[in-house]
Every structure is written in structure tokens, then in C-alpha cells.
Write a protein that holds these residues in place. Structure first.
Motif, PDB file in Angstrom:
ATOM      1  N   ALA A   1       0.855  -1.197   0.000  1.00  0.00           N
ATOM      2  CA  ALA A   1       0.000   0.000   0.000  1.00  0.00           C
ATOM      3  C   ALA A   1       0.886   1.241   0.000  1.00  0.00           C
ATOM      4  O   ALA A   1       1.948   1.259   0.640  1.00  0.00           O
ATOM      5  CB  ALA A   1      -0.901  -0.002   1.234  1.00  0.00           C
ATOM      6  N   PHE A   2       0.442   2.252  -0.724  1.00  0.00           N
ATOM      7  CA  PHE A   2       1.151   3.540  -0.738  1.00  0.00           C
ATOM      8  C   PHE A   2       0.128   4.586  -0.324  1.00  0.00           C
ATOM      9  O   PHE A   2      -0.810   4.883  -1.071  1.00  0.00           O
ATOM     10  CB  PHE A   2       1.701   3.807  -2.137  1.00  0.00           C
ATOM     11  CG  PHE A   2       2.613   4.999  -2.207  1.00  0.00           C
ATOM     12  CD1 PHE A   2       3.845   5.006  -1.562  1.00  0.00           C
ATOM     13  CD2 PHE A   2       2.255   6.132  -2.941  1.00  0.00           C
ATOM     14  CE1 PHE A   2       4.698   6.103  -1.636  1.00  0.00           C
ATOM     15  CE2 PHE A   2       3.110   7.235  -3.029  1.00  0.00           C
ATOM     16  CZ  PHE A   2       4.328   7.215  -2.373  1.00  0.00           C
ATOM     17  N   PHE A   3       0.281   5.081   0.893  1.00  0.00           N
ATOM     18  CA  PHE A   3      -0.687   6.012   1.466  1.00  0.00           C
ATOM     19  C   PHE A   3      -0.242   7.448   1.181  1.00  0.00           C
ATOM     20  O   PHE A   3       0.819   7.870   1.651  1.00  0.00           O
ATOM     21  CB  PHE A   3      -0.794   5.814   2.977  1.00  0.00           C
ATOM     22  CG  PHE A   3      -1.221   4.440   3.376  1.00  0.00           C
ATOM     23  CD1 PHE A   3      -2.530   4.010   3.174  1.00  0.00           C
ATOM     24  CD2 PHE A   3      -0.315   3.546   3.945  1.00  0.00           C
ATOM     25  CE1 PHE A   3      -2.932   2.743   3.528  1.00  0.00           C
ATOM     26  CE2 PHE A   3      -0.705   2.273   4.313  1.00  0.00           C
ATOM     27  CZ  PHE A   3      -2.019   1.865   4.103  1.00  0.00           C
ATOM     28  N   VAL A   4      -1.053   8.161   0.427  1.00  0.00           N
ATOM     29  CA  VAL A   4      -0.645   9.481  -0.044  1.00  0.00           C
ATOM     30  C   VAL A   4      -1.300  10.582   0.806  1.00  0.00           C
ATOM     31  O   VAL A   4      -2.498  10.520   1.098  1.00  0.00           O
ATOM     32  CB  VAL A   4      -1.029   9.642  -1.534  1.00  0.00           C
ATOM     33  CG1 VAL A   4      -0.584  10.984  -2.074  1.00  0.00           C
ATOM     34  CG2 VAL A   4      -0.418   8.503  -2.357  1.00  0.00           C
ATOM     35  N   HIS A   5      -0.475  11.551   1.181  1.00  0.00           N
ATOM     36  CA  HIS A   5      -0.953  12.672   2.001  1.00  0.00           C
ATOM     37  C   HIS A   5      -0.466  13.998   1.412  1.00  0.00           C
ATOM     38  O   HIS A   5       0.637  14.061   0.880  1.00  0.00           O
ATOM     39  CB  HIS A   5      -0.388  12.570   3.424  1.00  0.00           C
ATOM     40  CG  HIS A   5      -0.866  11.373   4.175  1.00  0.00           C
ATOM     41  ND1 HIS A   5      -1.957  11.392   4.987  1.00  0.00           N
ATOM     42  CD2 HIS A   5      -0.384  10.101   4.210  1.00  0.00           C
ATOM     43  CE1 HIS A   5      -2.138  10.181   5.513  1.00  0.00           C
ATOM     44  NE2 HIS A   5      -1.202   9.379   5.045  1.00  0.00           N
ATOM     45  N   PRO A   6      -1.263  15.057   1.572  1.00  0.00           N
ATOM     46  CA  PRO A   6      -0.743  16.393   1.260  1.00  0.00           C
ATOM     47  C   PRO A   6       0.366  16.741   2.253  1.00  0.00           C
ATOM     48  O   PRO A   6       0.544  16.031   3.249  1.00  0.00           O
ATOM     49  CB  PRO A   6      -1.952  17.310   1.486  1.00  0.00           C
ATOM     50  CG  PRO A   6      -3.150  16.414   1.515  1.00  0.00           C
ATOM     51  CD  PRO A   6      -2.660  15.098   2.047  1.00  0.00           C
ATOM     52  N   TYR A   7       1.090  17.821   2.021  1.00  0.00           N
ATOM     53  CA  TYR A   7       2.110  18.210   3.014  1.00  0.00           C
ATOM     54  C   TYR A   7       1.414  18.674   4.299  1.00  0.00           C
ATOM     55  O   TYR A   7       0.262  19.115   4.268  1.00  0.00           O
ATOM     56  CB  TYR A   7       3.087  19.240   2.446  1.00  0.00           C
ATOM     57  CG  TYR A   7       2.487  20.540   1.961  1.00  0.00           C
ATOM     58  CD1 TYR A   7       2.066  20.688   0.641  1.00  0.00           C
ATOM     59  CD2 TYR A   7       2.359  21.641   2.816  1.00  0.00           C
ATOM     60  CE1 TYR A   7       1.517  21.876   0.197  1.00  0.00           C
ATOM     61  CE2 TYR A   7       1.814  22.835   2.373  1.00  0.00           C
ATOM     62  CZ  TYR A   7       1.384  22.943   1.062  1.00  0.00           C
ATOM     63  OH  TYR A   7       0.841  24.126   0.623  1.00  0.00           O
ATOM     64  N   ASP A   8       2.124  18.535   5.410  1.00  0.00           N
ATOM     65  CA  ASP A   8       1.516  18.716   6.740  1.00  0.00           C
ATOM     66  C   ASP A   8       0.770  20.034   6.922  1.00  0.00           C
ATOM     67  O   ASP A   8      -0.268  20.084   7.565  1.00  0.00           O
ATOM     68  CB  ASP A   8       2.596  18.657   7.838  1.00  0.00           C
ATOM     69  CG  ASP A   8       3.138  17.251   8.017  1.00  0.00           C
ATOM     70  OD1 ASP A   8       2.537  16.299   7.481  1.00  0.00           O
ATOM     71  OD2 ASP A   8       4.182  17.112   8.691  1.00  0.00           O
ATOM     72  N   GLU A   9       1.336  21.115   6.382  1.00  0.00           N
ATOM     73  CA  GLU A   9       0.764  22.444   6.639  1.00  0.00           C
ATOM     74  C   GLU A   9      -0.411  22.745   5.710  1.00  0.00           C
ATOM     75  O   GLU A   9      -1.083  23.765   5.871  1.00  0.00           O
ATOM     76  CB  GLU A   9       1.815  23.550   6.444  1.00  0.00           C
ATOM     77  CG  GLU A   9       3.040  23.432   7.334  1.00  0.00           C
ATOM     78  CD  GLU A   9       4.037  22.387   6.835  1.00  0.00           C
ATOM     79  OE1 GLU A   9       3.919  21.929   5.681  1.00  0.00           O
ATOM     80  OE2 GLU A   9       4.926  22.003   7.631  1.00  0.00           O
ATOM     81  N   PHE A  10      -0.644  21.882   4.731  1.00  0.00           N
ATOM     82  CA  PHE A  10      -1.698  22.182   3.765  1.00  0.00           C
ATOM     83  C   PHE A  10      -3.063  22.156   4.449  1.00  0.00           C
ATOM     84  O   PHE A  10      -3.405  21.201   5.143  1.00  0.00           O
ATOM     85  CB  PHE A  10      -1.682  21.193   2.588  1.00  0.00           C
ATOM     86  CG  PHE A  10      -2.705  21.527   1.550  1.00  0.00           C
ATOM     87  CD1 PHE A  10      -2.484  22.567   0.656  1.00  0.00           C
ATOM     88  CD2 PHE A  10      -3.917  20.858   1.491  1.00  0.00           C
ATOM     89  CE1 PHE A  10      -3.447  22.917  -0.281  1.00  0.00           C
ATOM     90  CE2 PHE A  10      -4.883  21.202   0.566  1.00  0.00           C
ATOM     91  CZ  PHE A  10      -4.649  22.240  -0.324  1.00  0.00           C
ATOM     92  N   LEU A  11      -3.841  23.231   4.233  1.00  0.00           N
ATOM     93  CA  LEU A  11      -5.139  23.349   4.883  1.00  0.00           C
ATOM     94  C   LEU A  11      -6.216  22.722   4.006  1.00  0.00           C
ATOM     95  O   LEU A  11      -6.436  23.152   2.874  1.00  0.00           O
ATOM     96  CB  LEU A  11      -5.441  24.829   5.133  1.00  0.00           C
ATOM     97  CG  LEU A  11      -6.603  25.109   6.085  1.00  0.00           C
ATOM     98  CD1 LEU A  11      -6.306  24.605   7.503  1.00  0.00           C
ATOM     99  CD2 LEU A  11      -6.903  26.613   6.116  1.00  0.00           C
ATOM    100  N   ILE A  12      -6.874  21.704   4.553  1.00  0.00           N
ATOM    101  CA  ILE A  12      -7.969  21.039   3.840  1.00  0.00           C
ATOM    102  C   ILE A  12      -9.255  21.813   4.125  1.00  0.00           C
ATOM    103  O   ILE A  12      -9.778  21.792   5.246  1.00  0.00           O
ATOM    104  CB  ILE A  12      -8.107  19.567   4.313  1.00  0.00           C
ATOM    105  CG1 ILE A  12      -6.850  18.756   3.979  1.00  0.00           C
ATOM    106  CG2 ILE A  12      -9.358  18.912   3.745  1.00  0.00           C
ATOM    107  CD1 ILE A  12      -6.659  18.439   2.508  1.00  0.00           C
ATOM    108  N   LYS A  13      -9.688  22.538   3.095  1.00  0.00           N
ATOM    109  CA  LYS A  13     -10.956  23.296   3.197  1.00  0.00           C
ATOM    110  C   LYS A  13     -11.878  22.745   2.130  1.00  0.00           C
ATOM    111  O   LYS A  13     -11.419  22.427   1.029  1.00  0.00           O
ATOM    112  CB  LYS A  13     -10.701  24.775   2.859  1.00  0.00           C
ATOM    113  CG  LYS A  13     -10.165  25.583   4.010  1.00  0.00           C
ATOM    114  CD  LYS A  13     -10.300  27.083   3.726  1.00  0.00           C
ATOM    115  CE  LYS A  13      -9.342  27.528   2.656  1.00  0.00           C
ATOM    116  NZ  LYS A  13      -8.905  28.886   2.638  1.00  0.00           N
TER     117      LYS A  13
END
Ligand SMILES: O=C(O)CCC(=O)C(=O)O
Ligand SMILES: [Fe+2]
Length: 313
Positions: free
Chosen positions: A276-288
Motif C-alpha cells: 500500500a502507498f498512502f498518499v498525504h498532502p504536506y503537513d501544513e496544507f489546509l484542507i478546506k
């Protein structure tokens, strides 16, 4: 016709956007066509398969085979590489995680690789190289999927790619995980309700999943119950996680999935592997919420993950 029932998880041809073509050669038409197919799949079942995605099956097989050499070792050897609480690197033992907290621990082992957490302590250089290669390829493939999905969602082509900067660096949690489900012999004591991997939805935006031919993975499609995600040779499964559902204000659905113990006695005695390759935005990115609504409160990618990890570990 009930198309979802006929074809709950579509197989999408990714040849025009796969790693066999250069990024510049990914044309608008293909991004639109493939992007809307991916968006449709993610809005119904949260899952799709991609074919012709540009990573050779032999590379996946090699990665699984090198991983297996690690998992085949005795516990005393593997414990030297155990995943601590500080870093997302290393070995996770059988029953260590309960992806469904209401069930006994999962009958699986795993090895996590997040490059910025690499302590430079590897079982073998071969395993290290295989993880690094796989991580690089999966990064590139994920970004291509995100380009198509962005276009499919009527966003700028690089909208999601830009949110996923810094993969492989300290401020991005994207992780490669090699999974090993040990064989279950008649002597293995399986607890009531215990399965290979408990029901859960993934935490991040998208997940790439390569599975061997054993099977057992199922996804719960709203209104349909659990349906098998049957292994199809030479395909990669792509599914979305909770952060993507939140970002898209539920336009895309992060569905629950699980891995059952095979019912057939002979099959139980075989191990299963997946990557599995779990993809995430960079930590500071604000999910709105992308639709401008306030359905979910804005949260940074890093804070969201911290909350979720608190429950599993
Ligand atoms: O092993 C599989 O097929 C599924 C793995 C999975 O869903 C996960 O690790 O989140
Ligand atoms: Fe999962």
C-alpha cells in the motif's frame, strides 16, 4: 440497469497517463476522459483499478519477494527493526494494530517506509533499495492520478499535485507499507471475530494498492454491503481516504474495506501479500471544502493525521 451492481469497481485504462509516457505528453483529452472515469468511480465506491499504469509487474513481484524474505525471518530478528512511536518506519507485528477497534488485533504484519523517518538501519541493502525504488515510482504514479482527478473535478490540472508537495520529505506523511498476512495453520488460534485486516477507511487522500492473487480484500459500497476487490493481474487498485472525502465535501466517498481469512481451508494455509502507498498532502496544507461550503471545518493535513493515528496506536 444497475451499473454499480454490474460493475462496482471499474477497470480504467491509464496508458495515456502512465509512467511509460513523460509527464509533458499527458494530453488534456486523456486527462479529461480518465479524470472523469476516476471521479465517477470515487464518487460511487471510492475504488477503481488502473491498467497500463507504467510500473512493470516484475518490479512489483520483486518488491514483494524481497519483503517476504524479511517477513520470513524469526521474530527476534524482525524486532530489531520494530516501528517505534516516534517514527513511521519499520516492522509492525501480528495483532499490533486493530484497524477496527471492535475486533481482536489484525492477523497481519507490516513494514512501513517513510523516507524522512529512515533511521538508516536496514535489514539488507536489497530491501532498502527495493523500498526506495518503489517509493519513487509510487510517488510519480500518485501525482499522475491526482492530475487526472483534478481535471475530473474541474480544478486546475496541478491543483492536487501542488497540495501534495514534499512527498518523501519531513513535512509530508506519505508512506509505503509492505503487508504480509501469515499463513493460518490448523494450530493457529484465531480469536472470535479476528480477521486479517479489520474494517477501516484510509486516512489520507489516495492510496495505491498492489495485491497478490490470494484475494480476501472487500469494500463496503453504500447500499450494497461488502463486495470483493478481486485481484486482477497487472492492475493497481486506487482508493480514496477520509481526507479526500472531507476535502470534496463528500462528493467522493472513502469506503470501508477489510481483508477476510479465506474460507477454503487450503487457501488459509497460504500467506497473502500486498503493498500500500498512502498518499498525504504536506503537513501544513489546509484542507478546506473545495465546494466553498462549511460542511467540514478546515484542518491541516498534519493535524488530521495526528488525530487518526491516536486511535489506531
Ligand atoms: O492488504 C490489502 O489488500 C489492504 C490493505 C489496506 O487496506 C490498508 O493497509 O489500509
Ligand atoms: Fe486500507
Amino acid at each position: 440497469m444497475d451499473t454499480l451492481k454490474e460493475n462496482p469497481i471499474p477497470v480504467i485504462d491509464f496508458s495515456k497517463l502512465g509512467l511509460n509516457v513523460s509527464q509533458n505528453a499527458c494530453d488534456e483529452d486523456s486527462l479529461k476522459t480518465v479524470g472523469s472515469q476516476i471521479r465517477d468511480a470515487f464518487s460511487k465506491s471510492g475504488f477503481c483499478y488502473l491498467t497500463n499504469y507504467g510500473i512493470q509487474q516484475s518490479e512489483i513481484d520483486h518488491f514483494m519477494s524481497v519483503s517476504k524474505q524479511f517477513f520470513y525471518q524469526k521474530k527476534e530478528e524482525k524486532i530489531k527493526y520494530v516501528r517505534g512511536t516516534e517514527r513511521n518506519f519499520g516492522w509492525v507485528a501480528v495483532e499490533r494494530e486493530h484497524l477496527n477497534p471492535e475486533r481482536p488485533g489484525d492477523l497481519k504484519e507490516a513494514f512501513n517506509y517513510c523516507p524522512s523517518d529512515d533511521p538508516n538501519n536496514w535489514p539488507t541493502p536489497e530491501f532498502q533499495n527495493a523500498c526506495q525504488d518503489m517509493f519513487r515510482k509510487c510517488t510519480e504514479l500518485s501525482l499522475r492520478v491526482l492530475d487526472a482527478l483534478s481535471v475530473g473535478m474541474n480544478l486546475d490540472k496541478s491543483y492536487m499535485r501542488d497540495a501534495h508537495g514534499c512527498i518523501g520529505m519531513g513535512n509530508n506523511a506519505t508512506t509505503l507499507r509492505s503487508l504480509y498476512y501469515p499463513p493460518l495453520t490448523p494450530e493457529s488460534s484465531v480469536k472470535p471475530g479476528q480477521i486479517r485486516l479489520g474494517e477501516h477507511s484510509d486516512y489520507g487522500t489516495i492510496t495505491l494498492l498492489f495485491q497478490d492473487e490470494i484475494g480476501g480484500l472487500e469494500v463496503e459500497i453504500p447500499g450494497y454491503g461488502f463486495v470483493p476487490v478481486t485481484p486482477i493481474p497487472e492492475t493497481v487498485v486506487v482508493n480514496i481516504g477520509d481526507l479526500m472525502q472531507r476535502w470534496t465535501s463528500d462528493a467522493l466517498v472513502a469506503t470501508k474495506h477489510r481483508v477476510l481469512i479465506p474460507e477454503v481451508e487450503l487457501k488459509k494455509r497460504l500467506h497473502r501479500q500486498s503493498v500500500a502507498f498512502f498518499v498525504h498532502p504536506y503537513d501544513e496544507f489546509l484542507i478546506k471544502c473545495l465546494d466553498g461550503s462549511d460542511k467540514y471545518e478546515p484542518v491541516t493535513s498534519g493535524d488530521y493525521l495526528k488525530q487518526r493515528f491516536g486511535v489506531t496506536y
